[in-house]
Scaffold this active site. Structure first.
Site, short mmCIF file in Angstrom:
data_model
loop_
_atom_site.label_atom_id
_atom_site.label_comp_id
_atom_site.label_asym_id
_atom_site.label_seq_id
_atom_site.Cartn_x
_atom_site.Cartn_y
_atom_site.Cartn_z
CB CYS A 166 -0.85 -0.10 0.97
SG CYS A 166 -0.13 0.05 2.81
CB CYS A 183 4.24 -0.69 2.20
SG CYS A 183 3.06 -1.84 3.07
CG ASP A 227 -4.48 8.21 -32.49
OD1 ASP A 227 -3.68 8.84 -32.94
OD2 ASP A 227 -4.87 6.76 -32.71
CG ASP A 257 -5.45 2.68 -32.74
OD1 ASP A 257 -4.68 3.85 -32.75
OD2 ASP A 257 -5.27 1.74 -33.40
CG ASP A 288 -2.06 6.89 -29.57
OD1 ASP A 288 -1.69 7.82 -29.99
OD2 ASP A 288 -2.70 5.93 -30.07
#
Length: 742
Positions: free
Chosen positions: A14, A17, A426, A632, A636
């Site tokens: 977490c 930590c 995009d 995609d 990107d």
């Protein structure tokens, strides 16, 4: 001289930590600064080699309860980290299964009041097994954080389960001591086991969501070839490891190979797939003098490339580092609960101690009542409902999205989707189909099948990026016909091709080639070509001898649902922006069709990331919410990693999908508004869960402490408190399950 190094760290569960590791490293003598990247589980620190070493820092981290992997090779460190994380995941999975296998019969025995000889000791053994096997880390971590002044939810788990178990063990060994004072010697073993089982379930949900954080980095690194072919002065070729290449080396890159360095073409002509940089599907023709980038794919033709930038200096290496850095800036899903726990845990413990003292003051000598009230406070305030509030809602929401074809890899994204106010989109493969097609033609004689067969024959031999689209169109116009073998074929760099088919000469290429061949372009066609070019389309002309016979418009087609999706996004208050590496004219044309008002065009991966950074600054300055990116392609990936929320379209590159937090399986834009709506409902459920968890504690803790005892003699026993604790957790789970009907 100071030195900066980065090493993997395992065992962090977490944000607390990560903070502990960061403070431990920073406090090590000789270390001037340290920072922990929780998402990639790495610590970066600057140190004085004459005063300390990575091995000394690793020892300090080990004493804090974590492991810093120090090896000579980065690859070895990554491999060791992956093995350690896999072991941790498998151990958590095994311990969770054991916890529930032991807790269910224990709860049945205790809550259904099933009595048999030795039943008390059986329950004690089952609870102790759950605590030692499945709950061990809560005691090592939670108590350590408690005593170091940094309590977290693990601390409350440790304290509440220990008190419940020890109180029950006392009543098991000495059942008559409390009974003499008229107090039932009840057992609460199931409370300790249930707390561990419930909280472990939430922890397992979280770590499963975070397991694949580094997959995108590994996939990007896979684009870098491990070897290269060095051209020696005598003309022979030698195979080198990639780290042995130096600037100025001359390398042979064969068809189908990825280019190993950033460099310049010295010899050869080929077409290179640069979609990882530009996002555009068309290959780029490379002739001597043209620049090439590491990781791009040489599709056909051999080239001799002179190395300019190698290793960590290449564009690909920079993309990898940018993705790594941007991914690390993302907050974990449980950050809110961890911050609350820092206040909630010590508050509950303080109330429990005050309750014990208050009962002793009000009823001197009645230690048993004081103990019962104090234990009831700890049990009823157990963190199950608080710990389950976020993970259960998130996991139900993720499951609901998966059934709709919306895959959510990171729980944080499900929380944040509803807060999106700016969406950068995009163009190629996201707003458009991502494949060049012949979308319009001009012809002197549309029925001339001879011309079409000749064009198909020559273009099938061409390496030009638009050739395959023209061949596909010609095949559709002349079904059943196969391309003939041209009698002559000549490639003219930068212009097009010429050749002979069935004894007749043809040429196919740009308007410049038409002029070179002496063909006249009619005024009406010039106007059409100008319009096509303004829309960003590719123009290919074809003719025989000095005659212009046909013109092709080759462009990427807009997805049919794009305009409707943009309208839905605007209706939800989201501001869409077209962000592309394509030409401005093509981008503006697509934006006009889809209804997008803002365009950022002609940018490479770094430019896309910079645009996202600027949009985030603008949104932060104006209080306009979060910034998301939908794309995609490999190009990107930097922008996706930088965005507050990243969305990959299904069917795109594996890199984009791995970097992104959300994947739209169908690739249809209309699913983005649906994902935003799912996020809003999930976020509302999380808030409801947290509200009820806190209200439950606000009401339950005072009652458990005995606030109503002076008025009506009501005092909760730990048994009732544990039942109320379980009921609160069930309420949170049931409320989360309502998302399935959303």
């Amino acid at each position: 001289m100071l030195k900066t190094s980065s090493y993997p760290v395992t065992g962090m569960m977490c944000a607390v930590c990560a903070g502990t590791v960061e403070k431990t490293v920073a406090d090590t003598p000789g270390v001037s600064s340290a920072s922990v990247n929780f998402a990639t589980a790495e610590v970066t620190f600057t140190y004085n080699p004459s005063l300390t070493s990575p091995q000394i820092v690793a020892e300090a981290v080990s004493k804090a309860g974590y492991a810093m992997i120090v090896t000579e090779s980065t690859a070895e460190a990554v491999e060791e980290k992956e093995k350690a994380e896999l072991r941790q995941y498998e151990v958590m999975k095994r311990n969770l299964i054991i916890a529930w296998i032991l807790t269910l019969p224990l709860s049945a025995i205790c809550m259904l009041h099933i009595h048999f000889p030795g039943s008390d000791w059986v329950m004690m053994a089952l609870a102790l097994a759950v605590m030692l096997i499945s709950g061990r880390r809560y005691y090592t971590s939670g108590l350590r954080h408690l005593f170091s002044g940094r309590p977290d939810m693990d601390s409350l788990v440790a304290v509440s389960t220990l008190v419940s178990f020890l109180f029950s063990l006392f009543n098991t060994i000495f059942p008559n001591i409390l009974a003499v004072n008229g107090v039932p010697a009840d057992l609460y073993y199931e409370a300790a086991a249930m707390i561990i089982a419930f909280v472990s379930t939430g922890k397992f949900m979280e770590i499963r969501a975070r397991r694949n954080t580094g997959t995108a980095i590994k996939a990007l690194m896979g684009l870098q070839p491990s070897e290269a072919q060095l051209l020696l002065p005598d003309g022979s070729v030698k195979t080198l490891r990639i780290d042995e290449i130096r600037p100025g080396d001359r390398l042979i890159v064969r068809p189908g190979e990825r280019i190993p360095v950033d460099g310049v073409v010295e010899e050869g002509i080929s077409v290179v797939d640069e979609s990882m940089l530009t996002g555009e599907p068309e290959g780029v023709e490379k002739t001597p003098g043209a620049k090439v980038a590491a990781g791009t794919l040489n599709t056909n033709g051999s080239m001799t490339v002179k190395a300019l930038n190698v290793g960590a200096s290449t564009e690909l290496a920079r993309i990898i580092e940018c993705v790594r850095r941007a991914q690390g800036s993302k907050a974990p899903v449980q950050r809110l609960v961890d911050r609350i726990s820092a206040i909630f845990v010590p508050t509950v413990i303080t109330i429990s101690v005050l309750t014990f003292c208050m009962w002793l003051l009000l009823s001197p000598g009645n230690i048993s009542m004081a103990v019962i009230a104090a234990v009831s406070v700890l049990v009823i305030a157990c963190p199950c409902a608080l710990g389950l509030a976020t993970p259960t809602a998130v996991m139900v929401g993720i499951g609901r999205g998966a059934r709709e074809g919306i895959l959510i890899r990171e729980a944080t994204a499900l929380e944040q989707l509803a807060k999106i106010k700016i969406l950068a989109i995009d163009k190629t493969g996201t707003l458009t189909e991502g494949k060049p097609r012949v979308t319009d033609t001009w012809s002197l004689n549309t029925s001339d099948s001879t011309l079409l067969k000749a064009v198909m024959a020559l273009e099938s031999r061409s390496a030009h990026p638009l050739a395959s689209a023209i061949v596909e169109w010609c095949e559709h116009q002349t079904p059943g016909s196969a391309p003939d073998e041209p009698e002559h074929f000549d490639y003219i760099p930068g212009l097009g091709i010429t050749g002979k088919v069935d004894g007749k000469g043809y040429w196919i290429g740009s308007p410049a080639l038409a002029l070179r061949e002496g063909a006249e372009i009619p005024g009406s066609l010039s106007e059409i070509i100008a319009r096509w070019e303004s829309e960003g389309a590719g123009i290919v002309l074809a003719g025989d001898s000095h005659n212009l016979l046909m013109a092709f418009k080759v462009s990427d087609t807009v997805r049919p649902e794009a305009a409707g999706a943009i309208a839905q996004l605007k209706g939800k208050g989201v501001r869409p922006i077209l962000l592309t590496g394509d030409r401005l004219s093509a981008a503006e044309h697509i934006a006009h069709i889809t209804g997008i008002d803002e365009v950022i065009a002609g940018v490479l991966p770094q430019g896309k990331q910079d645009a996202i950074i600027n949009l985030k600054k603008e949104a932060q300055r104006d209080g306009a919410g979060l910034v998301a990116m939908a794309g995609d392609g490999i190009n990107d990936s930097q922008a996706l990693a930088e965005a507050d929320v990243s969305i990959a379209m299904g069917g795109g590159s594996d890199i984009a999908i791995e970097v992104a937090q959300v994947t739209i399986v169908s690739g249809r834009l209309t699913f983005i508004p649906r994902a935003i709506e799912l996020s809003a409902k999930t976020l509302r459920t999380i808030r409801e869960n947290l509200f009820w968890a806190f209200i439950y504690n606000v009401i339950g803790i005072p009652i458990a402490a005995g606030a109503l005892y002076p008025l009506c003699g009501l005092l909760l026993t730990p048994m009732i408190a544990s039942a109320a604790m379980a009921f609160s957790s069930v309420c949170v789970v049931l409320n989360s399950l309502r998302l399935n009907r959303a």
